[in-house]
Design a protein around this motif. Structure first.
Motif, PDB file in Angstrom:
ATOM      1  N   VAL A 205       0.945  -1.290  -0.229  1.00 48.58           N
ATOM      2  CA  VAL A 205       0.015  -0.072  -0.230  1.00 48.58           C
ATOM      3  C   VAL A 205       0.923   1.051   0.063  1.00 48.58           C
ATOM      4  O   VAL A 205       0.692   2.386  -0.673  1.00 48.58           O
ATOM      5  N   SER A 206       1.807   1.157   0.791  1.00 45.72           N
ATOM      6  CA  SER A 206       2.767   2.512   0.753  1.00 45.72           C
ATOM      7  C   SER A 206       3.449   2.647  -0.430  1.00 45.72           C
ATOM      8  O   SER A 206       3.817   3.697  -0.993  1.00 45.72           O
ATOM      9  N   ILE A 207       3.701   1.590  -1.264  1.00 50.20           N
ATOM     10  CA  ILE A 207       4.449   1.664  -2.520  1.00 50.20           C
ATOM     11  C   ILE A 207       3.296   2.476  -3.374  1.00 50.20           C
ATOM     12  O   ILE A 207       3.682   3.469  -4.430  1.00 50.20           O
ATOM     13  N   TYR A 208       1.977   2.015  -3.503  1.00 48.77           N
ATOM     14  CA  TYR A 208       0.855   2.659  -4.153  1.00 48.77           C
ATOM     15  C   TYR A 208       0.842   4.131  -3.914  1.00 48.77           C
ATOM     16  O   TYR A 208       0.833   4.805  -5.012  1.00 48.77           O
ATOM     17  N   THR A 209       0.883   4.216  -2.815  1.00 48.61           N
ATOM     18  CA  THR A 209       0.420   5.860  -2.216  1.00 48.61           C
ATOM     19  C   THR A 209       1.587   6.649  -2.614  1.00 48.61           C
ATOM     20  O   THR A 209       1.508   7.685  -3.083  1.00 48.61           O
ATOM     21  N   THR A 210       2.750   6.268  -2.377  1.00 54.94           N
ATOM     22  CA  THR A 210       3.892   7.092  -2.487  1.00 54.94           C
ATOM     23  C   THR A 210       4.283   7.363  -4.266  1.00 54.94           C
ATOM     24  O   THR A 210       4.498   8.516  -4.478  1.00 54.94           O
ATOM     25  N   TRP A 211       3.945   6.230  -4.971  1.00 61.89           N
ATOM     26  CA  TRP A 211       3.920   6.470  -6.282  1.00 61.89           C
ATOM     27  C   TRP A 211       2.749   7.592  -7.079  1.00 61.89           C
ATOM     28  O   TRP A 211       2.972   8.560  -7.552  1.00 61.89           O
ATOM     29  N   VAL A 212       1.615   7.093  -6.699  1.00 67.18           N
ATOM     30  CA  VAL A 212       0.382   7.557  -7.362  1.00 67.18           C
ATOM     31  C   VAL A 212       0.111   8.815  -6.579  1.00 67.18           C
ATOM     32  O   VAL A 212      -0.171  10.032  -7.372  1.00 67.18           O
ATOM     33  N   THR A 213      -0.032   8.903  -5.241  1.00 65.66           N
ATOM     34  CA  THR A 213      -0.495   9.969  -4.546  1.00 65.66           C
ATOM     35  C   THR A 213       0.650  11.169  -4.470  1.00 65.66           C
ATOM     36  O   THR A 213       0.271  12.395  -4.621  1.00 65.66           O
ATOM     37  N   ARG A 214       1.768  10.759  -4.170  1.00 75.36           N
ATOM     38  CA  ARG A 214       2.962  11.677  -4.006  1.00 75.36           C
ATOM     39  C   ARG A 214       3.756  11.850  -5.321  1.00 75.36           C
ATOM     40  O   ARG A 214       4.705  12.762  -5.435  1.00 75.36           O
ATOM     41  N   SER A 215       3.434  11.022  -6.374  1.00 73.93           N
ATOM     42  CA  SER A 215       4.284  11.192  -7.683  1.00 73.93           C
ATOM     43  C   SER A 215       5.761  11.247  -7.303  1.00 73.93           C
ATOM     44  O   SER A 215       6.515  11.723  -7.983  1.00 73.93           O
ATOM     45  N   ASP A 216       6.253  10.180  -6.518  1.00 70.90           N
ATOM     46  CA  ASP A 216       7.501  10.068  -6.057  1.00 70.90           C
ATOM     47  C   ASP A 216       7.964   8.766  -6.430  1.00 70.90           C
ATOM     48  O   ASP A 216       7.722   7.689  -5.831  1.00 70.90           O
ATOM     49  N   LEU A 217       8.400   8.581  -7.858  1.00 66.32           N
ATOM     50  CA  LEU A 217       8.873   7.016  -8.192  1.00 66.32           C
ATOM     51  C   LEU A 217      10.173   6.677  -7.584  1.00 66.32           C
ATOM     52  O   LEU A 217      10.101   5.480  -7.031  1.00 66.32           O
ATOM     53  N   PRO A 218      11.296   7.578  -7.303  1.00 66.26           N
ATOM     54  CA  PRO A 218      12.309   6.873  -6.687  1.00 66.26           C
ATOM     55  C   PRO A 218      11.744   6.403  -5.181  1.00 66.26           C
ATOM     56  O   PRO A 218      12.740   5.440  -4.756  1.00 66.26           O
ATOM     57  N   GLY A 219      11.250   7.385  -4.592  1.00 66.17           N
ATOM     58  CA  GLY A 219      10.431   6.630  -3.174  1.00 66.17           C
ATOM     59  C   GLY A 219       9.871   5.343  -3.172  1.00 66.17           C
ATOM     60  O   GLY A 219      10.144   4.430  -2.309  1.00 66.17           O
ATOM     61  N   ALA A 220       8.897   5.191  -4.198  1.00 69.43           N
ATOM     62  CA  ALA A 220       8.283   4.046  -4.323  1.00 69.43           C
ATOM     63  C   ALA A 220       9.370   2.768  -4.772  1.00 69.43           C
ATOM     64  O   ALA A 220       8.951   1.606  -4.230  1.00 69.43           O
ATOM     65  N   ALA A 221      10.132   3.098  -5.827  1.00 73.34           N
ATOM     66  CA  ALA A 221      11.259   2.149  -6.037  1.00 73.34           C
ATOM     67  C   ALA A 221      11.917   1.786  -4.541  1.00 73.34           C
ATOM     68  O   ALA A 221      12.138   0.454  -4.667  1.00 73.34           O
ATOM     69  N   GLN A 222      12.308   2.616  -3.796  1.00 70.41           N
ATOM     70  CA  GLN A 222      13.071   2.120  -2.632  1.00 70.41           C
ATOM     71  C   GLN A 222      12.333   1.217  -1.640  1.00 70.41           C
ATOM     72  O   GLN A 222      12.781   0.252  -0.949  1.00 70.41           O
ATOM     73  N   ILE A 223      10.965   1.716  -1.391  1.00 73.25           N
ATOM     74  CA  ILE A 223      10.084   0.717  -0.680  1.00 73.25           C
ATOM     75  C   ILE A 223       9.941  -0.281  -1.282  1.00 73.25           C
ATOM     76  O   ILE A 223       9.673  -1.527  -0.555  1.00 73.25           O
ATOM     77  N   ALA A 224       9.620  -0.508  -2.646  1.00 76.03           N
ATOM     78  CA  ALA A 224       9.697  -1.785  -3.546  1.00 76.03           C
ATOM     79  C   ALA A 224      10.670  -2.592  -3.198  1.00 76.03           C
ATOM     80  O   ALA A 224      10.732  -3.991  -3.190  1.00 76.03           O
ATOM     81  N   LEU A 225      11.927  -1.982  -3.036  1.00 75.98           N
ATOM     82  CA  LEU A 225      13.091  -2.767  -2.870  1.00 75.98           C
ATOM     83  C   LEU A 225      13.263  -3.527  -1.706  1.00 75.98           C
ATOM     84  O   LEU A 225      13.692  -4.512  -1.228  1.00 75.98           O
ATOM     85  N   SER A 226      12.422  -2.881  -0.689  1.00 76.20           N
ATOM     86  CA  SER A 226      12.592  -3.189   0.801  1.00 76.20           C
ATOM     87  C   SER A 226      11.512  -4.398   0.822  1.00 76.20           C
ATOM     88  O   SER A 226      11.698  -5.248   1.746  1.00 76.20           O
TER      89      SER A 226
END
Length: 524
Positions: A205-226
């Protein structure tokens, strides 16, 4: 491998400050919720799957034959649909809580209400009652193939039926239970709809909200790596749990475990106990969907978007299925033609996408095809003065790519199993008669493996239809499938609007259950 490698590359692009922000604010809560959810789901699926498998294997009672396949039915209900259904079923002003208050003598939700299902406890319970068949299927198969002489020897030594389960059957079934739990946890990690609907902030869920809601692809990628690290840890844990465990049946003519006949009263009690997970995991949500879908249809008919959503769902899932089955056939057939360490590693690397949640694959696909789109557009603009725009991302090719990368393991595994049943002597006979490798494949292997290819294709198709995270993140603009329509309506709280789409997904999901139910007892 490209999506995973792209994910690592994109995560590295994030600044050190972003990492520290994620570590201090987002990851602690997301990681805690994820670990609690996985522990709860793992425990509940292990209990439900193992006990129901022993129930239908060890005892003979009325309705046992029906219960054996009915316990598979929750597999037809995606996790986000059961959350969507129970949010309305157990609403404070819904019929269930209203009936409970009436029986207890209360007149208002302010006076009495059941615990809110929007919690991590509610999420664990609902996911557990949907995902337990992943443990039930391999554990039941393991119980069925245990030889009767092992059980008889333990009974001769004075061991009770209950002790036989704890000291003989259960230890022998540990590998099957471990595999089933790991599959259930993978599905729990991939879930985004149920967790978000129920207020659980997992890594997905954090990946989705970070990418879609905050438009933060690097942040979403880092959470996805975790999240990928959590997946690797789960796989390592599952293999560690089965280390040095090798169980086999050496007797060629051994009798298989036969169930014990019980009294009528005990039999009906066992049937009621076995039907409980079926009622919670399938009957209740399916009945809700049928009721509300019929009410919606009588009131307004089919939505004008229903046909478009059906076409989108079937077309993209069908295209991905054809490609996935073709690639799976290539990978599996390469292992047959050139067995060895090289082909085995290629097989493992090509099917690693199934271990990664849909959100992880989606980010990797976005990085790969997004970069390719920009490169093609740059070349086309410079040479032809024509902008190609989002050639892959805008056409839906990225979504098909994600489906193929995620579900290639299903196709390759099913095809490999089908080819393994064809003796090598058939290959030698065909080559002796003058057939080439291509001719042997066309006239021998392909006809004999059609059943395996069909089963694999059906499973891939249904998984593509049900896949929510990758579809949400990679769909083109103004593109809706049954799954995304359901997610949108549930997020807005307009549950009745999505009942027909949800019911269509459940009906489609029945097909693999029918296939699995045909897996019966081993032949003596």
């Amino acid at each position: 491998m490209l999506p995973v490698l792209a994910l690592v590359y994109q995560a590295i692009q994030g600044s050190a400050g972003l990492w520290s922000h994620l570590i201090t604010t987002i990851l602690p809560v997301a990681m805690t919720d994820t670990v609690i959810l996985l522990c709860g789901v793992g425990l509940l699926t292990a209990i439900l799957g193992t006990t129901t498998a022993w129930l239908v294997t060890a005892y003979d009672f009325p309705g046992r034959g029906i219960l054996e396949w009915a316990l598979l039915l929750p597999l037809a209900v995606p996790t986000y649909i059961i959350a969507y259904a129970y949010l309305d079923i157990l609403h404070p002003i819904g019929s269930v809580q209203g009936t409970v208050r009436w029986l207890l003598g209360y007149s208002s939700p302010r006076e009495f209400r059941l615990p809110d299902i929007r919690s991590i406890t509610g999420c664990i319970i609902l996911l557990g009652f949907v995902l337990y068949p992943y443990v039930y299927i391999p554990t039941r198969a393991m119980f069925l193939t245990q030889t009767a002489n092992l059980i008889e020897a333990s009974r001769t030594l004075g061991v009770s039926r209950r002790s036989v389960f704890w000291h003989v059957a259960l230890p022998l079934a540990r590998p099957a239970i471990a595999v089933g739990i790991s599959l259930a946890l993978m599905e729990a990690l991939n879930d985004i709809g149920a967790s978000e609907f129920l207020g659980v902030r997992t890594l997905t869920v954090s990946i989705y909200t970070t990418w879609v809601t905050r438009s933060d692809l690097p942040g979403a990628a880092q959470i996805a790596l975790s999240l990928l690290c959590v997946v690797v840890a789960l796989i390592a844990l599952e293999r560690w749990a089965r280390r040095e465990q090798r169980y086999s049946i050496s007797a060629q003519r051994s009798r298989y475990f036969e169930p014990r006949k019980v009294t009528a009263i005990k039999g009906w009690l066992l049937l009621a106990l076995g039907l409980l997970p079926v009622l919670i995991g399938f009957v209740a949500p399916a009945s809700y969907l049928v009721t509300h879908a019929w009410a919606r249809f009588r009131f307004a008919g089919l939505s004008s978007r229903f046909l478009d959503e059906a076409v989108n769902t079937v077309a993209f899932a069908g295209a991905a299925t054809v490609i996935t089955v073709a690639f799976g056939l290539i990978v599996a057939y390469a292992m047959r033609l050139r067995p060895g360490r090289f082909s085995t590693w290629f097989y493992r690397l090509s099917t690693m996408g199934y271990a990664a949640p849909g959100t992880v694959i989606a980010i990797g696909v976005l990085v790969v095809l997004g970069s390719l789109d920009r490169f093609i557009d740059k070349i086309s603009t410079a040479w032809l003065d024509i902008s190609t725009g989002l050639l892959f991302m805008g056409s839906g090719a990225a979504l098909i790519y994600a489906y193929v990368a995620r579900f290639l393991a299903i196709s390759a595994g099913g095809t490999e199993a089908g080819l393994a049943r064809i003796p090598q002597s058939f290959d030698h006979a065909a080559r002796t008669l003058g057939q080439t490798t291509e001719g042997t494949f066309r006239y021998v292997h392909l006809p004999l493996s059609k059943a395996a290819l069909t089963a694999a294709g059906l499973l891939v198709f249904v998984d593509c239809v049900k896949e929510l995270p990758a579809t949400l993140l990679l769909r083109p603009l103004n593109f809706e499938t049954f799954a995304t329509h359901l997610y949108g309506e549930a997020a807005r709280g307009t549950y009745e609007e999505a009942a027909i789409a949800a019911l269509a997904i459940v009906v489609i999901g029945i097909f693999p259950v029918i296939l699995l139910s045909r897996v019966g007892r081993p032949k003596a």
